[in-house]
Design an enzyme around this catalytic site. Structure first.
Site, PDB file in Angstrom:
ATOM      1  N   ARG A   1       0.823  -1.209   0.000  1.00 60.15           N
ATOM      2  CA  ARG A   1       0.000   0.000   0.000  1.00 60.15           C
ATOM      3  C   ARG A   1       0.857   1.257   0.000  1.00 60.15           C
ATOM      4  O   ARG A   1       0.582   2.192  -0.757  1.00 60.15           O
ATOM      5  CB  ARG A   1      -0.964  -0.029   1.197  1.00 60.15           C
ATOM      6  CG  ARG A   1      -2.127  -0.966   0.952  1.00 60.15           C
ATOM      7  CD  ARG A   1      -2.994  -1.172   2.164  1.00 60.15           C
ATOM      8  NE  ARG A   1      -4.163  -1.980   1.787  1.00 60.15           N
ATOM      9  CZ  ARG A   1      -5.020  -2.499   2.642  1.00 60.15           C
ATOM     10  NH1 ARG A   1      -4.838  -2.337   3.939  1.00 60.15           N
ATOM     11  NH2 ARG A   1      -6.048  -3.205   2.207  1.00 60.15           N
TER      12      ARG A   1
ATOM     13  N   TYR B   1      -5.985  -0.892  -6.996  1.00 61.98           N
ATOM     14  CA  TYR B   1      -5.413  -2.108  -6.411  1.00 61.98           C
ATOM     15  C   TYR B   1      -4.774  -1.865  -5.054  1.00 61.98           C
ATOM     16  O   TYR B   1      -4.591  -0.744  -4.624  1.00 61.98           O
ATOM     17  CB  TYR B   1      -4.503  -2.853  -7.373  1.00 61.98           C
ATOM     18  CG  TYR B   1      -3.243  -2.202  -7.910  1.00 61.98           C
ATOM     19  CD1 TYR B   1      -2.548  -1.237  -7.239  1.00 61.98           C
ATOM     20  CD2 TYR B   1      -2.732  -2.646  -9.138  1.00 61.98           C
ATOM     21  CE1 TYR B   1      -1.375  -0.705  -7.746  1.00 61.98           C
ATOM     22  CE2 TYR B   1      -1.560  -2.132  -9.660  1.00 61.98           C
ATOM     23  CZ  TYR B   1      -0.886  -1.166  -8.958  1.00 61.98           C
ATOM     24  OH  TYR B   1       0.277  -0.660  -9.472  1.00 61.98           O
ATOM     25  N   GLU B   2      -4.531  -2.981  -4.361  1.00 62.98           N
ATOM     26  CA  GLU B   2      -4.099  -2.998  -2.949  1.00 62.98           C
ATOM     27  C   GLU B   2      -5.113  -2.324  -2.036  1.00 62.98           C
ATOM     28  O   GLU B   2      -4.757  -1.709  -1.031  1.00 62.98           O
ATOM     29  CB  GLU B   2      -2.712  -2.348  -2.778  1.00 62.98           C
ATOM     30  CG  GLU B   2      -1.640  -2.932  -3.641  1.00 62.98           C
ATOM     31  CD  GLU B   2      -1.567  -4.444  -3.573  1.00 62.98           C
ATOM     32  OE1 GLU B   2      -1.921  -5.014  -2.531  1.00 62.98           O
ATOM     33  OE2 GLU B   2      -1.176  -5.060  -4.580  1.00 62.98           O
ATOM     34  N   GLY B   3      -6.378  -2.425  -2.389  1.00 64.84           N
ATOM     35  CA  GLY B   3      -7.443  -1.773  -1.639  1.00 64.84           C
ATOM     36  C   GLY B   3      -7.746  -0.450  -2.279  1.00 64.84           C
ATOM     37  O   GLY B   3      -6.886   0.441  -2.348  1.00 64.84           O
TER      38      GLY B   3
END
Length: 563
Positions: free
Chosen positions: A294, A421-423
């Protein structure tokens, strides 16, 4: 002009704005002297400028492709990755015990920023490996560490993360991939994963997948998920890639951008894997990799923003429309805004990395809490800045920005996925107002107190900029005190604007520090004035929206929205 890695900017920030000195003063990171860091930044910048940046356009025009089940990378990527591997750039923050350099994440993130600006499609490969390295360092058995870490750290092997399935995106607990014990300590992994970046590679001799799957007795939801390392080729007795595992790339996704980075649909058909992190503890292990990713993804956004800004600035100086267009006020406004946003986002990301390093070096719980608080802000703001700056870069180019041959649009297409992406950035904001406020906002209060204290000390030198920053921080403090007493759905409804307000205030703080560092007069002070007087006031509108609650949103039922 071609891309120029901003090594000097990192030197200034890590010296004057977000000092690395306390990290270097620790026993753990004593090797990270100013001379060492300077040499690393210089050499990384050279590699980015001379090796990676020339590959960026080819990554868009000549995508990775799958031919009869065999992945073919963008022309030049093999040579580019060889330079990354041979330079040790995968290994900067990895443990020295297994061949890494053991340097601070702040230095690693500075290098990742420059590599992202040079060629994001290629940079994604070592980035994912770095995340896997960290997950294995924290959660794998000694046997797995001894076998996999030296190969990953050297860049001989690469790593991926396999979370998403067609029916399980943000709701990871809905996954269906199964793990059956083989009776010999290994497991048979069966299922399908999608959106797997660099799920296959012809740049390394093996690809190691971290795969989330459920054991036969695994409970429903995330509590029943375990994590497994599943190599493309099963290591033989000498630790070399041997027999092919029972996994394959079904297809490559056709994407808006990042064409040089293969995004794979993966099929596991009884593939042999080994558990990482214990039964039903897969999410804890995977979150180690995701939290690393993140911050790193936020840095990717900043790197692309830098590249897009440089291209726009060069074009504005060359393009003649009643004189060079850089002379026009609105073009100057766009360029100044781009530059100011990049500095703010970069400083926030490095502040997060420094707090992470200090927490690891000393066990200081407050620094670890600060790193946790800053991670969703760094990710969301960094990638928002990447998208906004890249979009503004197209605007600076005018009609030529809409023409693919100029390359301006590639930056926007490549960076757009980073907010997802990655949340997604909405998930980051929800994390900020929920988990990161579980301490009733104490970590946020400590950080905001530092912002206010510094603003107070800067009043004699820069009274207006200091006062504006202090007032914004005080307003954010009051909003945070209000937030922690609200129902969770009301927090979530205002989470994104709250995060943006927080980023605005932190950006002002770091710009003010830069202005003070140069004595209150000069280009950094001029840039701080642009940010604090023109962009910082947006925090008030963000906080007004953050306090509005959820009721009005849910009043708009699907029937109402359909009209």
């Amino acid at each position: 002009m071609p891309y120029r890695a901003p090594a000097a900017e990192f030197r200034f920030i890590l010296d004057q704005v977000v000092p690395l000195a306390p990290v270097s003063a620790s026993e753990r990171f004593a090797e990270a002297t100013s001379e060492t860091v300077d040499a690393i930044l210089t050499e990384a910048a050279r590699m980015c400028d001379e090796v990676m940046a020339p590959l960026n356009r080819a990554s868009d025009l000549h995508p990775a492709r799958l031919e009869n089940g065999v992945l073919r990378s963008t022309p030049g990527f093999k040579e580019g990755f060889a330079a990354i591997r041979e330079g040790g750039w995968v290994a900067l923050a990895a443990a020295e015990e297994f061949g890494g350099m053991g340097l601070p994440q702040a230095v690693n993130m500075a290098v990742n920023d420059m590599m992202s600006g040079a060629c994001l499609s290629l940079q994604l490969n070592p980035l994912l490996t770095q995340g896997q390295i960290e997950a294995l360092e924290h959660h794998a058995s000694d046997e797995i560490k001894a076998l996999y870490l030296p190969k990953l750290i050297s860049g001989e092997w690469s790593g991926t993360m396999n979370l998403t399935e067609p029916q399980a995106g943000t709701d990871v607990g809905a996954l269906r991939t199964k793990a059956e014990p083989n009776g010999d300590g290994s497991y048979a992994i069966t299922g399908q994963k999608i959106y797997i970046s660099w799920g296959d590679s012809d740049l390394t001799e093996n690809v190691c997948h971290l795969v989330l799957a459920r054991l036969p007795d695994g409970a429903a939801g995330t509590r029943g998920i375990s994590l497994f390392i599943v190599p493309k080729y099963l290591p033989d007795a000498d630790g070399k890639p041997g027999q092919a595992n029972s996994l394959s790339v079904v297809s490559l996704e056709h994407k808006m951008g990042l064409h040089g980075s293969p995004t794979c649909v993966m099929a596991y058909e009884g593939a042999q894997g080994w558990m990482v992190g214990g039964e039903h503890k897969g999410m804890a292990a995977m979150f180690t990799m995701m939290n690393n990713a993140r911050l790193a993804v936020g840095v990717q956004g900043i790197g692309i923003a830098e590249a897009a800004f440089q291209k726009a600035l060069d074009y504005a100086q060359e393009r003649e429309q009643a004189g060079a267009i850089i002379q026009h006020a609105d073009v100057r406004r766009m360029l100044a805004t781009m530059k100011a946003e990049i500095f703010a986002a970069r400083s926030i990301a490095l502040a997060c990395a420094v707090a992470l390093d200090l927490g690891r070096a000393s066990g200081d719980a407050e620094q670890s809490a600060r790193a946790a608080l800053l991670t969703p802000i760094a990710k969301a703001y960094g990638t928002d800045v990447g998208c906004n700056v890249a979009e503004t870069g197209v605007q600076v180019h005018g009609g030529m920005g809409f023409i693919e041959e100029t390359g301006a649009a590639q930056f926007y297409r490549d960076v757009r996925v980073t907010t997802i992406y990655e949340g997604t950035n909405g998930i980051q904001a929800m994390d900020l107002v929920a988990r990161k406020m579980a301490d009733n906002g104490e970590a946020a209060a400590r950080l905001l107190q530092e912002v206010e204290d510094f603003a107070h000390s800067a009043r004699a030198m820069l009274p207006q900029l200091a006062e504006d920053t202090w007032l914004a921080a005080e307003s954010l403090r009051e909003a945070t005190e209000w937030l922690v007493h609200q129902e969770m759905q009301d927090r979530f409804a205002g989470a994104v604007p709250y995060l943006r307000a927080f980023a605005r205030v932190l950006g002002a703080h770091y710009h003010l520090r830069a202005a003070v560092a140069e004595g209150g007069t000069g280009p950094r002070t001029d840039l701080a004035r642009v940010y604090i007087r023109r962009l910082l006031p947006q925090y008030a509108a963000c906080l007004a929206e953050a306090k509005e609650g959820a009721a009005g949103l849910y009043a708009l039922t699907p029937e109402v929205l359909h009209g």
